[in-house]
Design an enzyme around this catalytic site. Structure first.
Site, PDB file in Angstrom:
ATOM      1  N   HIS A  32       0.839  -1.207   0.000  1.00  0.00           N
ATOM      2  CA  HIS A  32       0.000   0.000   0.000  1.00  0.00           C
ATOM      3  C   HIS A  32       0.865   1.244   0.000  1.00  0.00           C
ATOM      4  CE1 HIS A  32       0.447   1.791   4.047  1.00  0.00           C
ATOM      5  NE2 HIS A  32       0.640   0.563   4.468  1.00  0.00           N
ATOM      6  N   CYS A  33       0.271   2.341  -0.464  1.00  0.00           N
ATOM      7  CA  CYS A  33       0.899   3.666  -0.366  1.00  0.00           C
ATOM      8  C   CYS A  33      -0.095   4.581   0.336  1.00  0.00           C
ATOM      9  CB  CYS A  33       1.322   4.178  -1.737  1.00  0.00           C
ATOM     10  SG  CYS A  33      -0.011   4.351  -2.950  1.00  0.00           S
ATOM     11  N   TRP A  34      -0.101   5.864  -0.005  1.00  0.00           N
ATOM     12  CA  TRP A  34      -0.981   6.805   0.705  1.00  0.00           C
ATOM     13  C   TRP A  34      -2.438   6.623   0.305  1.00  0.00           C
ATOM     14  CZ3 TRP A  34      -2.776   9.407   4.384  1.00  0.00           C
ATOM     15  CH2 TRP A  34      -3.588  10.530   4.228  1.00  0.00           C
ATOM     16  N   TYR A  89      -3.168   3.854   2.696  1.00  0.00           N
ATOM     17  CA  TYR A  89      -3.093   4.131   4.134  1.00  0.00           C
ATOM     18  C   TYR A  89      -4.243   5.026   4.587  1.00  0.00           C
ATOM     19  CZ  TYR A  89      -1.382   6.416   8.405  1.00  0.00           C
ATOM     20  OH  TYR A  89      -1.268   6.927   9.672  1.00  0.00           O
TER      21      TYR A  89
END
Length: 350
Positions: free
Chosen positions: A95-97, A124
């Site tokens: 995952h990223c932002w 996130y």
């Protein structure tokens, strides 16, 4: 490559899948999903450059610049994942932002190598929404109260060892809750990450359907604050007061804080000087200078005992129960469980 919602993503983590957060180290340290590993696609400075180019010159220019940074370390990214996961079979969670280009890029690379990759939909940011929602639904609580030094934290640990549902708020905050509470513990987590861990802990505890044991806390634990919903639940719940002889409490305080440098202990006394009084503070400092930590602890208890008496008096009297069991933490924990069961038999809500 598959996308997972937050519940499925967390479920896969609980089933043993390894999760990677591909945001920068600075983003990761500010707040993260508990249990994930950091696998930054960009360094902090690189992310700023790429983000600025995206805004000012467009998507393609930002991608080209990003490839210049990432290209030379693509092998390193794959090898890091393989070292953590093992053979290229997965599953691997990423995952990223917001579930955008960073996580999609890393997922493509890992899938090309042979991993079974899942990406968190919404990134996130979706976890933050989920964690905050957990703090809006507080499970039934049983509160362990008592004066400073009675060993409430150790009693909570004993309850957990006995299979009870426990949320150790001070453990999550990495602080013991008093002016002295941060000594010998290192830095507290950020407020954001404290909330992330708290949301996860409440969600896990809620699943059992049983009351959850917590310690009686004020709004602030060091520099971290509890959500209003949890504070209200703590204050409205049954509070079982445990106690211990003064000598035992002093022994515990000396064991916990005795190795702290005198300068740090003296600074802590300065923080309560207004309430403790100038004379008592000077006496405590003198005791520390003379190597008598026990005498200094006794002076601190004068302040904390008065503060606790005021706090417990603000609770509804019918929600406060004094436990008549003293002794080692596991003995007190057993007494708490027996009291809880007795309350349940009467049909009284906890």
């Amino acid at each position: 490559m598959r996308e997972l919602g937050i519940e499925a993503f967390l479920g896969a983590m609980e089933d043993g899948a390894t999760a990677f957060d591909v945001r920068t180290l600075a983003e990761f340290e500010k707040g993260r999903i508990p249990g994930v590993l950091n696998l930054p696609l960009f360094e902090d400075e690189e992310r700023v450059v790429v983000g600025t180019l995206y805004k000012e010159e467009g998507r393609q220019r930002a991608i080209l610049e990003g490839l210049g940074y990432v290209g030379p370390r693509m092998r390193e990214l794959v090898e890091r994942v393989e070292a953590e996961v093992g053979a290229a079979s997965g599953p691997v969670l990423v995952h990223c932002w917001r579930g955008g280009m960073r996580s999609q890029s890393v997922a493509w690379l890992l899938e090309l190598y042979g991993f079974d990759v899942c990406v968190l939909k919404g990134g996130y940011k979706s976890y933050r929404h989920w964690a905050i929602a957990q703090m809006e639904e507080i499970p039934p609580l049983l509160v362990v109260g008592g004066r400073t030094g009675v060993g409430k934290t150790e009693i909570l640990w004993a309850l957990r060892d006995m299979g009870e549902e426990v949320v150790d708020l001070e453990g999550l905050a990495n602080h013991r809750g008093s002016a002295f509470g941060g000594l010998l513990l290192g830095e507290q987590p950020t407020q954001e990450h404290f909330e992330n861990m708290l949301g996860m802990a409440l969600a896990r505890a809620r699943r059992s359907g049983r009351p959850v044991w917590v310690e009686d806390e004020s709004r602030m634990i060091g520099f971290r604050h509890l959500p209003n919903t949890l504070i209200k639940a703590i204050h409205d719940s049954v509070c079982v007061v445990v106690d211990a002889p003064l000598e035992q409490r002093l022994n515990r305080l000396v064991d916990v804080y005795g190795d702290a440098a005198n300068t740090l202990l003296a600074d802590a006394f300065e923080r309560i000087k207004k309430s403790l009084g100038g004379l008592r503070t000077a006496q405590a400092r003198g005791a520390l200078e003379g190597g008598d930590v026990r005498k200094a602890a006794a002076l601190a208890l004068e302040y904390y005992d008065k503060a606790y008496a005021k706090g417990i008096a603000r609770r509804a009297s019918d929600r406060v129960i004094e436990l008549d069991v003293q002794g080692a933490p596991h003995e007190v924990a057993r007494g708490l469980i027996e009291l809880r069961d007795a309350i349940a038999l009467t049909g009284e809500a906890v």
